[in-house]
Write a protein that holds these residues in place. Structure first.
Motif, PDB file in Angstrom:
ATOM      1  N   PHE A  76      42.505 -48.799  94.464  1.00  0.00           N
ATOM      2  CA  PHE A  76      41.327 -48.649  93.621  1.00  0.00           C
ATOM      3  C   PHE A  76      41.687 -48.686  92.153  1.00  0.00           C
ATOM      4  CE2 PHE A  76      42.624 -44.249  94.425  1.00  0.00           C
ATOM      5  CZ  PHE A  76      42.410 -43.584  93.222  1.00  0.00           C
ATOM      6  N   PHE A 110      38.149 -50.031  96.312  1.00  0.00           N
ATOM      7  CA  PHE A 110      36.980 -49.478  95.628  1.00  0.00           C
ATOM      8  C   PHE A 110      37.300 -49.207  94.170  1.00  0.00           C
ATOM      9  CE2 PHE A 110      39.419 -46.050  97.491  1.00  0.00           C
ATOM     10  CZ  PHE A 110      39.425 -45.038  96.534  1.00  0.00           C
ATOM     11  N   ILE A 112      36.518 -46.159  91.090  1.00  0.00           N
ATOM     12  CA  ILE A 112      35.950 -44.889  90.666  1.00  0.00           C
ATOM     13  C   ILE A 112      35.500 -45.115  89.234  1.00  0.00           C
ATOM     14  CG2 ILE A 112      36.423 -42.490  90.055  1.00  0.00           C
ATOM     15  CD1 ILE A 112      38.402 -42.412  92.398  1.00  0.00           C
ATOM     16  N   TYR A 123      31.859 -43.478  93.287  1.00  0.00           N
ATOM     17  CA  TYR A 123      32.669 -44.334  94.150  1.00  0.00           C
ATOM     18  C   TYR A 123      31.884 -45.621  94.312  1.00  0.00           C
ATOM     19  CZ  TYR A 123      34.935 -45.728  98.594  1.00  0.00           C
ATOM     20  OH  TYR A 123      35.604 -46.389  99.599  1.00  0.00           O
ATOM     21  N   TRP A 153      27.005 -42.027  96.660  1.00  0.00           N
ATOM     22  CA  TRP A 153      28.329 -42.386  96.174  1.00  0.00           C
ATOM     23  C   TRP A 153      28.803 -41.503  95.023  1.00  0.00           C
ATOM     24  CZ3 TRP A 153      30.640 -44.630  99.794  1.00  0.00           C
ATOM     25  CH2 TRP A 153      30.072 -45.648 100.555  1.00  0.00           C
ATOM     26  N   ILE A 155      30.708 -38.642  93.366  1.00  0.00           N
ATOM     27  CA  ILE A 155      31.929 -37.949  93.777  1.00  0.00           C
ATOM     28  C   ILE A 155      31.883 -36.520  93.244  1.00  0.00           C
ATOM     29  CG2 ILE A 155      34.438 -37.861  93.539  1.00  0.00           C
ATOM     30  CD1 ILE A 155      34.387 -40.916  93.208  1.00  0.00           C
ATOM     31  N   TYR A 165      37.556 -37.919  95.955  1.00  0.00           N
ATOM     32  CA  TYR A 165      37.061 -39.214  96.435  1.00  0.00           C
ATOM     33  C   TYR A 165      37.277 -39.447  97.927  1.00  0.00           C
ATOM     34  CZ  TYR A 165      41.935 -40.737  95.834  1.00  0.00           C
ATOM     35  OH  TYR A 165      43.296 -40.862  95.914  1.00  0.00           O
ATOM     36  N   ALA A 168      34.099 -39.803  99.865  1.00  0.00           N
ATOM     37  CA  ALA A 168      33.438 -41.098  99.658  1.00  0.00           C
ATOM     38  C   ALA A 168      34.085 -42.185 100.508  1.00  0.00           C
ATOM     39  CB  ALA A 168      33.454 -41.474  98.178  1.00  0.00           C
ATOM     40  N   ILE A 169      35.418 -42.153 100.636  1.00  0.00           N
ATOM     41  CA  ILE A 169      36.096 -43.115 101.521  1.00  0.00           C
ATOM     42  C   ILE A 169      35.600 -42.922 102.951  1.00  0.00           C
ATOM     43  CG2 ILE A 169      38.306 -43.776 102.561  1.00  0.00           C
ATOM     44  CD1 ILE A 169      39.636 -43.162  99.874  1.00  0.00           C
ATOM     45  N   ASP A 172      32.246 -44.414 103.272  1.00  0.00           N
ATOM     46  CA  ASP A 172      32.380 -45.866 103.253  1.00  0.00           C
ATOM     47  C   ASP A 172      32.775 -46.363 104.635  1.00  0.00           C
ATOM     48  OD1 ASP A 172      32.862 -48.558 102.622  1.00  0.00           O
ATOM     49  OD2 ASP A 172      34.379 -48.135 101.107  1.00  0.00           O
TER      50      ASP A 172
END
Length: 178
Positions: A76, A110, A112, A123, A153, A155, A165, A168-169, A172
């Motif tokens: 990222f 991704f 940030i 994210y 999304w 964070i 994060y 958020a992963i 995803d």
């Protein structure tokens, strides 16, 4: 060849907070993610402070961070913007290519993005970045408004993890599976 002249370290607070988060993730055995150093050649060094004041980039960097989260490769980039829209000029074609290659290898790519005015971290999955990138290349809007970010999304943080994060992963990945 591109050059760099120090005008303060833009984004250094964001990177510092991400580095703290990454160290906590490592200590808790949740992830191993590291900052990718940008290779530079110093041209001018302040003799008193020994700080580099002028340098050139040896090669194009890929992304800011790369590693693994619970066995899943991740990469990222961390970006900061002052306004409530993110200028796509801050994303470079070689970064898009690298993130696409990571996704094609089964990894997660991704960004940030920190919106300083709102003091919020978002994210942005690669598929979203690529969508905005292609829109700009086709003559459309050259930035992403904060309001365009998909709900969910944002964070958050937790003790010792200022930019948390990993959740958020996980979101995803759940959306990809569903």
């Amino acid at each position: 060849m591109p050059s760099w002249s120090s005008r303060g370290l833009r984004g250094s607070l964001l990177e510092h907070l991400i580095n703290i988060s990454n160290e906590t993730y490592r200590e808790e055995k949740l992830a191993l993610v590291q900052k990718v150093p940008t290779p530079i050649t110093p041209v001018k060094i302040d003799p008193e402070s020994r700080h580099i004041t002028l340098a050139y980039f040896e090669q194009q960097s890929t992304v800011d961070y790369i590693g693994a989260v619970q066995g899943i490769p991740v990469c990222f980039d961390a970006k900061e913007c002052k306004a409530t829209s993110f200028p796509l000029a801050n994303v470079h074609e070689h970064q898009i290519k690298f993130m696409r290659d990571m996704e094609n290898q089964g990894g997660v790519a991704f960004m940030i993005i920190y919106f300083a005015e709102k003091e919020e971290y978002y994210y942005c999955p690669f598929k979203e970045i690529e969508k905005y990138w292609n829109r700009a290349k086709e003559g459309g809007r050259k930035s992403v408004k904060l309001s365009e970010f998909t709900e969910g999304w944002l964070i958050g943080n937790r003790p010792g993890i200022p930019v948390h994060y990993l959740e958020a992963i996980n979101n995803d990945l759940a959306k990809r599976d569903g």
